[in-house]
Design an enzyme around this catalytic site. Structure first.
Site, PDB file in Angstrom:
ATOM      1  N   ARG A  71      16.058 -18.267  39.577  1.00 35.68           N
ATOM      2  CA  ARG A  71      15.855 -17.473  38.346  1.00 35.68           C
ATOM      3  C   ARG A  71      16.224 -16.005  38.604  1.00 35.68           C
ATOM      4  O   ARG A  71      16.891 -15.369  37.780  1.00 35.68           O
ATOM      5  CB  ARG A  71      14.400 -17.589  37.885  1.00 35.68           C
ATOM      6  CG  ARG A  71      14.084 -18.907  37.187  1.00 35.68           C
ATOM      7  CD  ARG A  71      12.579 -19.063  36.916  1.00 35.68           C
ATOM      8  NE  ARG A  71      12.063 -17.936  36.138  1.00 35.68           N
ATOM      9  CZ  ARG A  71      10.798 -17.483  36.262  1.00 35.68           C
ATOM     10  NH1 ARG A  71       9.988 -18.003  37.154  1.00 35.68           N
ATOM     11  NH2 ARG A  71      10.382 -16.477  35.516  1.00 35.68           N
ATOM     12  N   HIS A 188       0.503  -0.761  46.692  1.00 36.73           N
ATOM     13  CA  HIS A 188      -0.472   0.057  47.427  1.00 36.73           C
ATOM     14  C   HIS A 188      -1.632   0.487  46.543  1.00 36.73           C
ATOM     15  O   HIS A 188      -1.973   1.664  46.442  1.00 36.73           O
ATOM     16  CB  HIS A 188       0.195   1.277  48.066  1.00 36.73           C
ATOM     17  CG  HIS A 188      -0.474   1.678  49.358  1.00 36.73           C
ATOM     18  ND1 HIS A 188      -1.073   2.896  49.545  1.00 36.73           N
ATOM     19  CD2 HIS A 188      -0.670   0.991  50.497  1.00 36.73           C
ATOM     20  CE1 HIS A 188      -1.595   2.949  50.753  1.00 36.73           C
ATOM     21  NE2 HIS A 188      -1.363   1.806  51.357  1.00 36.73           N
ATOM     22  N   HIS A 223       4.902  12.094  46.117  1.00 37.18           N
ATOM     23  CA  HIS A 223       4.698  10.632  46.053  1.00 37.18           C
ATOM     24  C   HIS A 223       5.968   9.951  46.573  1.00 37.18           C
ATOM     25  O   HIS A 223       6.295  10.082  47.733  1.00 37.18           O
ATOM     26  CB  HIS A 223       4.336  10.259  44.621  1.00 37.18           C
ATOM     27  CG  HIS A 223       3.907   8.839  44.392  1.00 37.18           C
ATOM     28  ND1 HIS A 223       3.561   7.966  45.388  1.00 37.18           N
ATOM     29  CD2 HIS A 223       3.767   8.133  43.230  1.00 37.18           C
ATOM     30  CE1 HIS A 223       3.219   6.802  44.868  1.00 37.18           C
ATOM     31  NE2 HIS A 223       3.347   6.873  43.542  1.00 37.18           N
ATOM     32  N   HIS A 262      -1.874  11.506  53.831  1.00 39.37           N
ATOM     33  CA  HIS A 262      -2.076  10.452  52.831  1.00 39.37           C
ATOM     34  C   HIS A 262      -3.465  10.627  52.227  1.00 39.37           C
ATOM     35  O   HIS A 262      -4.397  10.978  52.917  1.00 39.37           O
ATOM     36  CB  HIS A 262      -1.979   9.062  53.486  1.00 39.37           C
ATOM     37  CG  HIS A 262      -1.742   7.970  52.489  1.00 39.37           C
ATOM     38  ND1 HIS A 262      -2.755   7.408  51.747  1.00 39.37           N
ATOM     39  CD2 HIS A 262      -0.594   7.380  52.091  1.00 39.37           C
ATOM     40  CE1 HIS A 262      -2.235   6.498  50.940  1.00 39.37           C
ATOM     41  NE2 HIS A 262      -0.940   6.452  51.121  1.00 39.37           N
ATOM     42  N   ARG A 271       1.013   0.915  57.497  1.00 38.87           N
ATOM     43  CA  ARG A 271       2.382   0.348  57.366  1.00 38.87           C
ATOM     44  C   ARG A 271       3.346   0.991  58.369  1.00 38.87           C
ATOM     45  O   ARG A 271       4.435   0.475  58.626  1.00 38.87           O
ATOM     46  CB  ARG A 271       2.882   0.582  55.941  1.00 38.87           C
ATOM     47  CG  ARG A 271       1.987  -0.022  54.866  1.00 38.87           C
ATOM     48  CD  ARG A 271       2.265   0.541  53.495  1.00 38.87           C
ATOM     49  NE  ARG A 271       1.897   1.967  53.409  1.00 38.87           N
ATOM     50  CZ  ARG A 271       2.005   2.673  52.289  1.00 38.87           C
ATOM     51  NH1 ARG A 271       2.480   2.117  51.186  1.00 38.87           N
ATOM     52  NH2 ARG A 271       1.660   3.954  52.266  1.00 38.87           N
ATOM     53  N   ASP A 316       6.743   6.855  54.254  1.00 37.43           N
ATOM     54  CA  ASP A 316       8.002   7.536  53.922  1.00 37.43           C
ATOM     55  C   ASP A 316       8.679   8.140  55.141  1.00 37.43           C
ATOM     56  O   ASP A 316       9.897   8.320  55.149  1.00 37.43           O
ATOM     57  CB  ASP A 316       7.734   8.634  52.882  1.00 37.43           C
ATOM     58  CG  ASP A 316       7.362   8.023  51.546  1.00 37.43           C
ATOM     59  OD1 ASP A 316       6.362   8.460  50.946  1.00 37.43           O
ATOM     60  OD2 ASP A 316       8.038   7.067  51.114  1.00 37.43           O
TER      61      ASP A 316
HETATM   62  C1  SDX Z   1       3.207   7.956  49.135  1.00 39.70           C
HETATM   63  O1  SDX Z   1      -1.232   6.962  47.295  1.00 39.70           O
HETATM   64  C2  SDX Z   1      -0.415   6.170  47.855  1.00 39.70           C
HETATM   65  O2  SDX Z   1      -0.704   5.065  48.273  1.00 39.70           O
HETATM   66  C3  SDX Z   1       1.011   6.708  47.945  1.00 39.70           C
HETATM   67  C4  SDX Z   1       1.933   5.850  48.785  1.00 39.70           C
HETATM   68  C5  SDX Z   1       2.164   4.518  48.152  1.00 39.70           C
HETATM   69  O3  SDX Z   1       2.461   3.579  48.871  1.00 39.70           O
HETATM   70  O4  SDX Z   1       2.114   4.456  46.891  1.00 39.70           O
HETATM   71  O5  SDX Z   1       1.390   5.665  50.065  1.00 39.70           O
HETATM   72  C6  SDX Z   1       3.302   6.486  48.937  1.00 39.70           C
HETATM   73  O6  SDX Z   1       3.292   8.668  48.179  1.00 39.70           O
HETATM   74  C7  SDX Z   1       2.930   8.514  50.511  1.00 39.70           C
HETATM   75  C8  SDX Z   1       2.738  10.073  50.476  1.00 39.70           C
HETATM   76  C9  SDX Z   1       4.148  10.705  50.395  1.00 39.70           C
HETATM   77  N1  SDX Z   1       4.002  12.167  50.204  1.00 39.70           N
HETATM   78  C10 SDX Z   1       4.310  13.043  51.178  1.00 39.70           C
HETATM   79  O7  SDX Z   1       4.639  12.722  52.317  1.00 39.70           O
HETATM   80  C11 SDX Z   1       4.212  14.505  50.757  1.00 39.70           C
HETATM   81  C12 SDX Z   1       3.483  15.304  51.820  1.00 39.70           C
HETATM   82  N2  SDX Z   1       2.074  14.857  51.848  1.00 39.70           N
HETATM   83  C13 SDX Z   1       1.069  15.733  51.281  1.00 39.70           C
HETATM   84  O8  SDX Z   1       1.531  16.372  50.102  1.00 39.70           O
HETATM   85  C14 SDX Z   1      -0.312  15.095  51.210  1.00 39.70           C
HETATM   86  O9  SDX Z   1      -0.596  14.560  52.433  1.00 39.70           O
HETATM   87  C15 SDX Z   1      -0.617  14.054  50.157  1.00 39.70           C
HETATM   88  C16 SDX Z   1      -0.274  14.542  48.807  1.00 39.70           C
HETATM   89  C17 SDX Z   1       0.123  12.796  50.465  1.00 39.70           C
HETATM   90  C18 SDX Z   1      -2.096  13.753  50.225  1.00 39.70           C
HETATM   91  O10 SDX Z   1      -2.741  14.923  50.173  1.00 39.70           O
HETATM   92  P1  SDX Z   1      -4.293  15.031  49.777  1.00 39.70           P
HETATM   93  O11 SDX Z   1      -5.034  13.786  50.099  1.00 39.70           O
HETATM   94  O12 SDX Z   1      -4.355  15.523  48.383  1.00 39.70           O
HETATM   95  O13 SDX Z   1      -4.820  16.055  50.811  1.00 39.70           O
HETATM   96  P2  SDX Z   1      -4.666  17.593  50.634  1.00 39.70           P
HETATM   97  O14 SDX Z   1      -3.345  17.895  49.967  1.00 39.70           O
HETATM   98  O15 SDX Z   1      -5.903  18.109  49.985  1.00 39.70           O
HETATM   99  O16 SDX Z   1      -4.573  18.063  52.147  1.00 39.70           O
HETATM  100  C19 SDX Z   1      -5.753  18.062  52.952  1.00 39.70           C
HETATM  101  C20 SDX Z   1      -5.490  19.078  54.046  1.00 39.70           C
HETATM  102  C21 SDX Z   1      -4.949  20.389  53.487  1.00 39.70           C
HETATM  103  O17 SDX Z   1      -5.300  21.400  54.402  1.00 39.70           O
HETATM  104  P3  SDX Z   1      -6.137  22.640  53.834  1.00 39.70           P
HETATM  105  O18 SDX Z   1      -5.293  23.213  52.705  1.00 39.70           O
HETATM  106  O19 SDX Z   1      -7.461  22.020  53.320  1.00 39.70           O
HETATM  107  O20 SDX Z   1      -6.301  23.544  55.025  1.00 39.70           O
HETATM  108  O21 SDX Z   1      -4.431  18.577  54.904  1.00 39.70           O
HETATM  109  C22 SDX Z   1      -3.293  19.404  54.778  1.00 39.70           C
HETATM  110  C23 SDX Z   1      -3.468  20.260  53.532  1.00 39.70           C
HETATM  111  O22 SDX Z   1      -2.806  21.504  53.701  1.00 39.70           O
HETATM  112  N3  SDX Z   1      -2.142  18.531  54.612  1.00 39.70           N
HETATM  113  C24 SDX Z   1      -0.900  18.844  54.993  1.00 39.70           C
HETATM  114  C25 SDX Z   1      -0.131  17.720  54.652  1.00 39.70           C
HETATM  115  N4  SDX Z   1      -0.913  16.791  54.083  1.00 39.70           N
HETATM  116  C26 SDX Z   1      -2.152  17.311  54.045  1.00 39.70           C
HETATM  117  N5  SDX Z   1      -0.398  19.968  55.565  1.00 39.70           N
HETATM  118  C27 SDX Z   1       0.941  19.934  55.823  1.00 39.70           C
HETATM  119  N6  SDX Z   1       1.736  18.889  55.524  1.00 39.70           N
HETATM  120  C28 SDX Z   1       1.246  17.772  54.949  1.00 39.70           C
HETATM  121  N7  SDX Z   1       2.050  16.742  54.660  1.00 39.70           N
END
Ligand code: SDX
Length: 378
Positions: A71, A188, A223, A262, A271, A316
């Site tokens: 299909r 996820h 994301h 994350h 993963r 990623d």
């Molecule tokens: C995916 O949700 C899912 O399941 C998503 C996914 C899926 O399969 O669907 O897994 C796929 O989207 C994976 C994520 C891909 N995104 C990135 O790689 C972008 C970079 N990552 C960050 O933007 C961040 O880690 C998030 C958005 C993924 C998660 O962030 P949170 O949980 O909102 O945590 P936060 O942003 O509040 O950070 C907590 C602390 C902070 O420090 P402080 O400001 O409190 O001092 O950790 C730091 C952040 O600055 N931090 C990072 C960081 N991630 C967190 N600092 C630098 N680089 C990073 N990537």
């Protein structure tokens, strides 16, 4: 005095519903789809079997898989109107916008668009699973100034995508690495794009509207767009010896390092080990200096991030490098995520409808107090 209710920005840590599709088992840090660990699915199953599992809740038997594959293959070809519409989009159109537009167009052509029954939605989901790769491959070739290559019904899902992009099949190891990435990206739980699909579905809107909205959410670099950002970052740094210096400067500038961190996993994305292992295989089989340099840089940056911030890579991070090594151009990376996550999105759309409740949270007001319209404005 009214107490301000606790606010959960980004809905962090907020549980909004039950789901039987997947879960992260924190104790073993493993992700399971319908109870099966992704490690096992990646080691023993095809992407078609995982799609079937996410939709129907069980792995297909031989007969069911044979019918499902037949299909899917029959649904691949785009009709001429769709092919012409996509060819007319501006050359500079973002690949995620191409996919979003294609899904909207499929919806506009589907007379059963509003049939929200599970059977109808499963049929629409399979058609999207089959057609999205054709759209993504045609767009990949359009960016190279090449004409599309028609899907080949004699090839499996993963092989056919390489056929449509490059007109040739890579080694079985490369195809398997690609298929593992699709299995790992498939589902996820309540990530931003899946929750977006559930919000749209909760109003009893149609599946195409929900998927279009989910593609819009996945496009963002926080994301899905992260896998492209990872490759841009590796290209920007270039040499492994600059990894630490680059990272120190980036962290000093409060930059987010793409491919790391994350919202749910705090001790490493379950993963990553599987994807990293598949990527390492690609590097050794590529056997060229460029791949070796990128792998060394990829590893140096990962260790530096762990030692400086204690932050682990997410899926990623290895996926971005793997897609580059497979020969895809960077703008194709997030469309690959869509080709896979269409299975998780549509499984959640069906589940939302099975026990629906309109999704409508609250906000606490912090604007001006009530006031009268001034005389001069009357
Ligand atoms: C995916 O949700 C899912 O399941 C998503 C996914 C899926 O399969 O669907 O897994 C796929 O989207 C994976 C994520 C891909 N995104 C990135 O790689 C972008 C970079 N990552 C960050 O933007 C961040 O880690 C998030 C958005 C993924 C998660 O962030 P949170 O949980 O909102 O945590 P936060 O942003 O509040 O950070 C907590 C602390 C902070 O420090 P402080 O400001 O409190 O001092 O950790 C730091 C952040 O600055 N931090 C990072 C960081 N991630 C967190 N600092 C630098 N680089 C990073 N990537």
């Amino acid at each position: 005095t009214t107490t301000t209710p606790e606010i959960h920005r980004g809905l962090a840590g907020v549980v909004v519903d039950t789901t039987a599709i997947s879960t992260v088992i924190q104790e073993t840090n493993s992700l399971t789809y319908r109870g099966y660990a992704v490690q096992d699915l990646a080691a023993h199953c095809s992407f078609e079997e995982v799609a079937y599992l996410l939709w129907y809740g069980e792995l297909p038997d031989t007969q069911q898989l044979h019918e499902f594959r037949a299909r899917e293959r029959a649904l691949r070809p785009l009709d001429r109107t769709t092919a012409e519409l996509l060819a007319r989009l501006p050359e500079t159109c973002h690949p995620m916008d191409v996919l979003r537009t294609a899904v909207s167009f499929f919806g506009s052509e589907d007379p059963t668009e509003d049939d929200g029954s599970t059977a109808a939605n499963h049929a629409k989901s399979l058609a999207l699973l089959a057609k999205l790769p054709v759209v993504a491959a045609a767009d990949h070739r359009r960016r190279q100034g090449l004409a599309p290559i028609q899907p080949d019904p004699s090839l499996g899902y993963a092989e056919n995508f390489f056929h449509m992009c490059f007109g040739a099949l890579p080694s079985p190891e490369v195809v398997r690495c690609f298929e593992i990435s699709l299995i790992l990206y498939a589902e996820h739980s309540f990530n931003a794009s899946t929750f977006t699909a559930r919000v749209v579905t909760s109003t009893l809107s149609d599946l195409y509207s929900a998927v279009t909205a989910a593609i819009g959410a996945l496009k963002g670099p926080l994301h899905g767009g992260a896998n492209e950002a990872v490759m841009h970052m590796l290209n920007e740094i270039g040499d492994p010896q600059w990894a630490e210096k680059w990272l120190d400067e980036a962290l000093a500038d409060k930059r987010r390092i793409m491919g790391f961190g994350h919202r749910v996993y705090k001790h490493g994305d379950s993963r990553v080990p599987i994807m990293q292992e598949a990527t390492d295989l690609l590097v050794t089989s590529a056997d060229d200096a460029d791949a070796a340099r990128l792998a060394a840089l990829h590893s140096a940056l990962r260790h530096a991030m762990l030692s400086r911030k204690g932050i682990h890579p997410n899926l990623d991070y290895p996926a971005g490098l793997a897609y580059h090594l497979m020969g895809f151009d960077i703008p194709t990376f997030t469309p690959l995520f869509v080709m896979s996550r269409i299975t998780g999105w549509t499984a959640h759309i069906t589940e939302q409808l099975e026990h629906n409740s309109l999704i409508r949270p609250l906000g606490v007001y912090n604007g001006p107090g009530q006031r009268a319209v001034p005389a001069h404005a009357r």
